[in-house]
Design a protein around this motif. Structure first.
Motif, short mmCIF file in Angstrom:
data_model
loop_
_atom_site.label_atom_id
_atom_site.label_comp_id
_atom_site.label_asym_id
_atom_site.label_seq_id
_atom_site.Cartn_x
_atom_site.Cartn_y
_atom_site.Cartn_z
N LEU A 135 40.27 64.23 72.25
CA LEU A 135 39.47 63.86 71.00
C LEU A 135 38.20 62.94 71.14
CD1 LEU A 135 38.96 63.60 67.96
CD2 LEU A 135 40.72 61.81 67.98
N LEU A 136 38.69 61.95 72.10
CA LEU A 136 37.54 61.00 72.58
C LEU A 136 36.36 61.76 73.18
CD1 LEU A 136 38.07 57.26 73.95
CD2 LEU A 136 36.01 58.85 74.55
N ALA A 137 36.51 62.77 73.96
CA ALA A 137 35.67 63.54 74.77
C ALA A 137 34.90 64.35 73.94
CB ALA A 137 36.33 64.30 75.90
N GLU A 138 35.52 64.99 72.78
CA GLU A 138 35.02 65.54 71.94
C GLU A 138 33.73 64.91 70.98
OE1 GLU A 138 33.43 68.65 69.40
OE2 GLU A 138 34.45 68.61 71.39
N GLN A 139 34.19 63.59 70.55
CA GLN A 139 33.42 62.59 70.09
C GLN A 139 32.23 62.44 70.89
OE1 GLN A 139 36.29 59.65 69.41
NE2 GLN A 139 36.92 60.48 67.43
N LEU A 140 32.24 62.38 72.13
CA LEU A 140 31.24 61.99 72.98
C LEU A 140 30.31 63.18 73.11
CD1 LEU A 140 32.71 59.75 75.75
CD2 LEU A 140 30.65 58.90 74.23
N ARG A 141 31.00 64.54 73.17
CA ARG A 141 30.19 65.57 73.13
C ARG A 141 29.30 65.75 71.98
NH1 ARG A 141 29.12 69.89 71.36
NH2 ARG A 141 31.06 69.56 69.73
N ALA A 142 29.86 65.56 70.96
CA ALA A 142 29.31 65.86 69.79
C ALA A 142 27.96 64.63 69.48
CB ALA A 142 30.16 65.58 68.42
N GLU A 143 28.07 63.60 69.84
CA GLU A 143 26.98 62.65 69.86
C GLU A 143 26.15 62.85 70.78
OE1 GLU A 143 25.47 59.07 67.86
OE2 GLU A 143 27.57 60.52 67.38
N LEU A 144 26.39 63.32 72.02
CA LEU A 144 25.30 63.38 73.17
C LEU A 144 24.74 64.72 73.31
CD1 LEU A 144 27.42 61.04 75.69
CD2 LEU A 144 25.43 60.42 74.40
N GLY A 145 25.47 65.60 73.07
CA GLY A 145 25.13 66.94 73.41
C GLY A 145 25.62 67.46 74.87
#
Length: 434
Positions: A135-145
């Motif tokens: 979940l945390l990795a997905e949140q970073l991916r969504a924010e950073l691309g």
């Protein structure tokens, strides 16, 4: 280690030199060459099997494995028995370090957290832990691309703060997950182990490091240290140290409004001219131009904070000889708490009150040892120490030798080019009290 090693570029993002964090996917089909990582990163392995060496220690690769790599750590995937798929989160270690140090009252915990990452590079997650990291990795991916696809997500309000919080959350969770398996007692035993040579140089790069002082810290000869650095990096001690310092300079240029002279003093360069020469050669543009291109005023500490920090530093330089000079006394004089004072000093000088006070005292002691025939104990008292034991401990810490050894080996060069040192000393038992 005699195999050729690749030095990775010091960038969190290949396309933006001042991005504090980037996210990407990676697939590895075969063993890799050894890598020296200038940028910190987390590798979150979702699939695959094999083995990885981190600072010479072998770890099995398996799904739901989280790897923490700190700056100037060497890693090598030595075996791939099933294709490896991972997420890579690269971040600006110095920036996160400055944020952590800025949390008033938590300076010690923050330093311990960063040290933990270098001492415990691998965490094997259970199903509940891996779900949370997913979940945390997905949140970073969504924010950073995703860096490799050049995807640029819609800029969200307070994005840098959001990403910083997620990075710190990841660090804290990492520590908790490792400790759930290891336990505090086992960690305390491991924490006393020596860091690698590269990690040591990175941590002390702002000091006046020499080949001799680093060799002394690891109880090896200078020639042995030179060979190890050459074998590991393919470069010399001096070039390695300069590269690390340039990395720190870049952060000061981007995140503060300090002058070049101030940055030079904080990063181990002789002066602004010396800094500019090396920076331009390494980066390809002058420090001033780099700041104009990448400087982000919204991330800087304000001028009032900076003025207070440097007023305190100046006060220490002017009053270091006072035997009873204390952090509480100086903080009170400037109307701030000790924690706030240390927060500002750590940000602007990378030294807290006690470290800077000892640094100034020992440097002044060096001048006296080289230019006078004062007894060693008198030099200690002259620069503010109230006993010879404390003086000797701090002198060795900063100079890697005893005061008497320093006096016998070092000369002092004056502004006119003349040198003093190795003068005839008075005979006294006190000179041997070290």
């Amino acid at each position: 280690m005699n195999r050729p090693i690749t030095l990775q570029e010091n960038l969190s993002d290949a396309y933006d030199p001042v991005t504090i964090c980037s996210f990407d996917y990676e697939a590895i089909q075969a063993a890799t060459k050894p890598l020296i990582h200038q940028s910190a990163r987390f590798l979150y392995i979702k699939k695959g099997k094999g083995a990885i060496e981190i600072s010479g220690v072998r770890y099995d690769i398996r799904p739901n494995m989280l790897v923490a790599i700190t700056p100037w750590t060497i890693s090598e995937i030595t075996e791939v028995s099933a294709p490896i798929q991972l997420m890579r989160i690269v971040y600006d270690y110095q920036y996160v370090n400055s944020v952590l140090k800025g949390v008033s009252g938590l300076e010690e915990d923050s330093s311990e957290l960063l040290q933990f990452l270098s001492m415990e590079p691998v965490a094997y997650l259970d199903s509940v832990q891996s779900d949370y990291i997913d979940l945390l990795a997905e949140q970073l991916r969504a924010e950073l691309g995703v860096e490799s696809t050049h995807s640029v997500p819609t800029v969200q309000p307070l994005s840098q703060l959001y990403v910083t919080n997620k990075l710190i959350e990841l660090m804290i969770l990492y520590r908790r997950y490792v400790m759930a398996v290891r336990g505090e007692k086992d960690y305390e035993k491991g924490i006393s182990q020596e860091n690698t040579i590269l990690s040591y140089i990175y941590a002390h790069a702002t000091e006046k490091l020499t080949l001799s002082s680093v060799a002394g810290a690891f109880f090896i000869s200078e020639s042995t240290l030179s060979k190890r650095i050459s074998d590991i990096t393919g470069t010399t001690f001096t070039k390695l140290l300069t590269s690390i310092r340039i990395e720190k300079v870049s952060d000061f240029l981007v995140y503060t409004d300090l002058t070049l002279d101030e940055i030079a003093a904080l990063t181990g360069f002789v002066d602004a001219s010396h800094l500019s020469k090396h920076f331009t050669s390494k980066v390809g543009v002058t420090p001033i131009k780099f700041r104009k291109i990448y400087g982000k005023s919204k991330t800087k500490f304000n001028r009032t904070n900076k003025n207070i920090a440097f007023e305190i530093a100046d006060y220490i330089h002017q009053n270091y000889a006072q035997e009873k000079l204390s952090a509480s006394q100086v903080a009170s004089k400037f109307g701030i708490s000790v924690a706030e004072m240390n927060r500002l000093m750590l940000y602007y000088s990378t030294m807290n009150f006690e470290a800077l006070l000892n640094f100034v005292r020992i440097n002044r002691a060096c001048e006296l040892l080289a230019s006078t025939d004062y007894y060693v104990i008198d030099v200690a008292f002259e620069v503010g120490y109230n006993n010879i034991k404390t003086f000797n401990i701090n002198f060795y810490k900063y100079k890697g030798m005893t005061p008497s050894d320093f006096r016998n080996r070092i000369t002092l060069q004056k502004s006119d080019g003349s040198e003093t040192g190795k003068t005839k000393k008075k005979a006294s038992l006190r000179a041997d009290m070290e």
